[in-house]
Design an enzyme around this catalytic site. Structure first.
Site, mmCIF file in Angstrom:
data_model
loop_
_atom_site.group_PDB
_atom_site.id
_atom_site.type_symbol
_atom_site.label_atom_id
_atom_site.label_comp_id
_atom_site.label_asym_id
_atom_site.label_seq_id
_atom_site.Cartn_x
_atom_site.Cartn_y
_atom_site.Cartn_z
ATOM 1 N N GLU A 1 -9.664 1.161 4.775
ATOM 2 C CA GLU A 1 -8.375 1.382 5.445
ATOM 3 C C GLU A 1 -7.358 1.800 4.390
ATOM 4 O O GLU A 1 -7.059 1.025 3.483
ATOM 5 C CB GLU A 1 -7.911 0.080 6.119
ATOM 6 C CG GLU A 1 -6.563 0.204 6.804
ATOM 7 C CD GLU A 1 -5.972 -1.149 7.230
ATOM 8 O OE1 GLU A 1 -6.062 -2.118 6.446
ATOM 9 O OE2 GLU A 1 -5.410 -1.225 8.332
ATOM 10 N N ARG B 1 -2.814 -7.399 2.186
ATOM 11 C CA ARG B 1 -2.167 -6.374 2.994
ATOM 12 C C ARG B 1 -1.095 -5.605 2.222
ATOM 13 O O ARG B 1 -0.494 -4.678 2.760
ATOM 14 C CB ARG B 1 -1.615 -6.975 4.286
ATOM 15 C CG ARG B 1 -2.710 -7.162 5.334
ATOM 16 C CD ARG B 1 -2.194 -7.779 6.625
ATOM 17 N NE ARG B 1 -2.985 -7.409 7.789
ATOM 18 C CZ ARG B 1 -4.183 -7.887 8.078
ATOM 19 N NH1 ARG B 1 -4.772 -8.753 7.277
ATOM 20 N NH2 ARG B 1 -4.833 -7.492 9.160
ATOM 21 N N ASP C 1 5.316 34.116 19.107
ATOM 22 C CA ASP C 1 6.152 34.520 17.973
ATOM 23 C C ASP C 1 6.037 33.485 16.851
ATOM 24 O O ASP C 1 6.666 32.435 16.898
ATOM 25 C CB ASP C 1 7.608 34.650 18.456
ATOM 26 C CG ASP C 1 8.575 34.874 17.310
ATOM 27 O OD1 ASP C 1 8.122 35.050 16.162
ATOM 28 O OD2 ASP C 1 9.787 34.872 17.566
ATOM 29 N N ARG D 1 -3.629 2.323 3.724
ATOM 30 C CA ARG D 1 -2.500 1.753 4.467
ATOM 31 C C ARG D 1 -1.162 2.457 4.208
ATOM 32 O O ARG D 1 -0.170 2.158 4.844
ATOM 33 C CB ARG D 1 -2.360 0.264 4.110
ATOM 34 C CG ARG D 1 -3.562 -0.548 4.540
ATOM 35 C CD ARG D 1 -3.509 -1.988 4.027
ATOM 36 N NE ARG D 1 -2.382 -2.762 4.512
ATOM 37 C CZ ARG D 1 -2.350 -3.405 5.678
ATOM 38 N NH1 ARG D 1 -3.399 -3.367 6.478
ATOM 39 N NH2 ARG D 1 -1.289 -4.086 6.031
#
Ligand SMILES: Nc1ncnc2c1ncn2[C@@H]1O[C@H](COP(=O)(O)OP(=O)(O)OP(=O)(O)O)[C@@H](O)[C@H]1O
Ligand SMILES: [Mg+2]
Length: 482
Positions: free
Chosen positions: A370, A351, A59, A372
C-alpha cells in the site's frame, strides 16, 4: 492505432445494451491531463459500428494540457467494453470511455492519460517480470452541506460547512433545524453508528449506484475527520480499468451528493485541524495468474520482488509525488500527526510510513503493497502508471529499501529519526524532483518527455507561482498589526 480498434463483438454488445435499455442519448467521456472527466453526447440514432473506427472529432485546444490552438483537431475512439447505462441521468444515457487519437498521425495521443495507462500495462507485459498488476485505490472525500470561496485582489476567503461539523456543536439551530447534538468530534468520525454518522444512507446510495455502473465495491464507512469525511473501497482491478473506475467513483459520489443538496470535495486538506483525504493505493504484480508479492518466509510475508518494488517506490517518492500528490493543497495533508505518510520507509503496521504491508491475513492473492502518499487530486491513470514504473525500476535494479520500521516513528530518538527521509514539503519541491528524476517514467515510451515538461510547466505557472503571489487570511492574523 491497431490496438485501439475495437473488437466487433464488443461493439455489437454496446449497441445491444443501448437497444435493450431504451437508451436515447450516448455520452462519450475522456480525462484531461490533470484528471477531470470531460464529455459530450449524441442522439442514439447515430450509434453505428462505423463510429468505433472513424471516431468523433473535438477541439483539443480547449482541453487543459492538450493541444495548441494551431493543432486543435483531435479525435475520440470509444472503448465499447466500458459501455454502461448511466445510473444517474433522467434521460436514458449510455456512457462510454474513449481513447484519444491524434488525427494527423492516426496514433494514440501521447498526452492522453488513458494512453499512458495502457502503455504502462503493455510495458509490464513486455518486461518479463510480470504480466499483470492489480490496483486498489482508497479515495477519501468530504460530504459537505455547502462550500463558499473567493479570491479577489482586496479580499479572499473560504467557508465549508456540514451539520456534522463539530464547530456547529454550540449552534441553536443547524440548517434551519434544532441542534440535536450528535456529531463526531475532531478525529472522532471512525466510526460510531448513526445518529453520530448522519451520512450512512447517502454513502449506501453512492455504493448502489456504483454497482449499477459496473463497479465492484467492498466496503463503505465514515472516515476519521468530523464534517462528513467518507470512504468507499472498490474491489481491486487491472490498471487502466481501475483508473476508469476512479473516474466513475468521483462522478457518482459528487452527483449522488448533489441530489441530496450536498457537495463532495476530494481536496486533500479542506479542514485545518482535521484529517486530510488521501488515496492510498494498494498494488501487486502477477504472472500466469499467480501472485508475485507473497513469500511465506519474508518479512510480513512479502517476496523479494515486493521488497525491491517498495525500494523503487521509496527511492522515487519525491518525483512520484509531483504526479501522485499533485496540488499545493496536497502538502497540507502530508504533515506529521494525522496518520499522513511522511516517512520514506516501509512497515507492516506503521500508518505514518509511506509504504505499508497490510497483515490482516495470510492469503497469497491478497499480499500487496500500500503506497499511502497519493491523494485523490491525482489523475489515476498517470498516478498508477507512474507508481508501476517506479516499482518496476526497483525490481530491475534491485533497489533495496531501508529496513522496515515498526515502532511509532514519532517515539523514536532524534538520532534514529535522523536516518529517516521525509516526503517533499511542497508541490514546488516535488516538481523540482520530477525535473531531476524521470528517466524511469520514460522507459518503454510510457511517459514522454513532452508530457513531463507540459506537466511541470502547467503546474508551476498555474498553481505554484500564483499561490506564492497571494496573501492569505492567516497572514493577516499573523502580520496585520505588526
Ligand atoms: N492483491 C491485491 N492487489 C491490489 N489490491 C488489493 C489486493 N488485495 C486486495 N486489494 C485491495 O486493497 C484495497 C484496500 O484494502 P483495505 O480496506 O484492507 O485497506 P486498508 O489500508 O487496511 O484500509 P484503511 O487505509 O482504511 O485502514 C481494496 O481496494 C482491495 O480490493
Ligand atoms: Mg489504507
Amino acid at each position: 492505432m491497431s490496438d485501439l480498434v475495437a473488437d466487433p463483438e464488443d461493439v455489437q454488445s454496446a449497441i445491444e445494451l443501448a437497444e435493450s435499455n431504451g437508451v436515447q442519448i450516448v455520452d462519450f467521456r475522456f480525462t484531461d491531463l490533470f484528471g477531470t472527466w470531460q464529455h459530450f453526447s449524441i442522439p442514439v440514432g447515430d450509434l453505428k459500428p462505423g463510429l468505433f473506427e472513424e471516431g468523433l472529432g473535438f477541439d483539443g485546444s480547449s482541453v487543459r494540457g492538450f493541444q495548441p490552438i494551431n493543432l486543435s483537431d483531435m479525435m475520440l475512439l470509444p472503448d465499447p467494453t466500458t459501455a454502461v447505462v448511466d445510473p444517474l441521468l433522467g434521460i436514458k444515457t449510455l456512457s462510454m470511455i474513449c481513447n484519444v487519437v491524434d488525427p494527423t498521425t492516426g496514433e494514440a495521443y501521447s498526452r492522453d492519460p488513458r494512453n499512458v495507462a495502457r502503455k504502462a500495462e503493455a510495458h509490464l507485459r513486455g518486461s518479463g517480470i510480470a504480466d499483470m498488476s492489480y490496483w486498489g485505490p482508497e479515495a477519501e472525500f468530504f460530504i459537505l452541506s455547502g462550500a463558499r470561496f473567493h479570491q479577489d485582489p482586496n479580499s479572499a476567503g473560504f467557508e465549508i460547512d456540514s451539520p456534522e461539523g463539530i464547530w456547529n456543536s454550540g449552534a441553536s439551530e443547524v440548517g434551519g433545524k434544532p441542534n440535536l447534538g450528535y456529531r463526531p468530534g475532531y478525529k472522532g468520525g471512525y466510526f460510531p453508528v448513526p445518529p453520530t454518522d448522519s451520512l450512512q444512507d447517502v454513502r449506501s446510495e453512492m455504493v448502489l449506484k456504483l454497482i449499477e455502473a459496473g463497479v465492484d465495491v467492498e466496503v463503505h464507512h465514515h472516515e476519521v475527520a468530523t464534517a462528513g469525511q467518507a470512504e468507499i473501497d472498490m474491489r481491486y482491478g487491472e490498471l487502466t480499468s481501475m483508473a476508469d473506475s476512479v473516474m466513475m467513483y468521483k462522478y457518482i459520489t459528487k452527483n449522488v451528493a448533489a441530489a441530496h443538496g450536498l457537495t463532495v470535495t476530494f481536496m486533500p486538506k479542506p479542514l485545518y485541524g482535521g484529517n486530510g483525504s488521501g488515496m492510498h493505493v494498494h498494488q501487486s504484480l502477477w504472472k500466469d495468474g499467480e501472485p508475485l508479492f507473497y513469500d511465506a518466509s519474508g518479512y510480513a510475508l512479502i517476496s523479494e520482488m515486493a521488497r525491491y518494488y517498495i525500494g523503487g517506490l521509496l527511492a522515487h517518492t519525491p518525483s512520484l509525488l509531483a504526479i501522485c500528490a499533485p496540488t499545493t493543497n496536497s502538502y497540507r495533508r502530508l504533515v506529521p500527526g494525522y496518520e499522513a505518510p511522511v516517512s520514506r520507509v516501509y512497515s507492516a503496521r506503521n500508518r505514518s510510513a509511506a509504504c505499508r504491508i497490510p497483515v490482516y491475513n495470510e492469503i497469497p492473492a491478497q499480499k500487496r503493497v500500500e503506497f499511502r502518499c497519493p491523494d485523490p487530486t491525482a489523475n489515476p491513470y498517470l498516478a498508477f502508471a507512474a507508481m508501476l514504473m517506479a516499482g518496476l525500476d526497483g525490481v530491475r535494479n534491485k533497489i533495496a529499501p531501508p529496513d522496515p520500521v515498526d515502532e511509532d516513528i514519532y517515539e523514536l530518538s532524534a538520532e534514529e529519526r535522523a536516518n529517516i527521509q521525509s516526503t517533499p514539503g511542497s508541490l514546488e519541491e516535488s516538481l523540482a524532483a520530477l525535473a531531476d528524476d524521470h528517466d524511469y517514467l520514460l522507459e518503454g515510451g510510457v511517459f514522454t518527455q513532452d508530457l513531463i515538461d507540459t506537466w511541470i510547466e502547467y503546474k508551476t505557472e498555474n498553481e505554484v507561482l500564483p499561490s506564492a503571489l497571494r496573501p492569505t487570511p492567516f497572514e493577516f492574523l499573523l502580520y496585520f498589526h505588526g
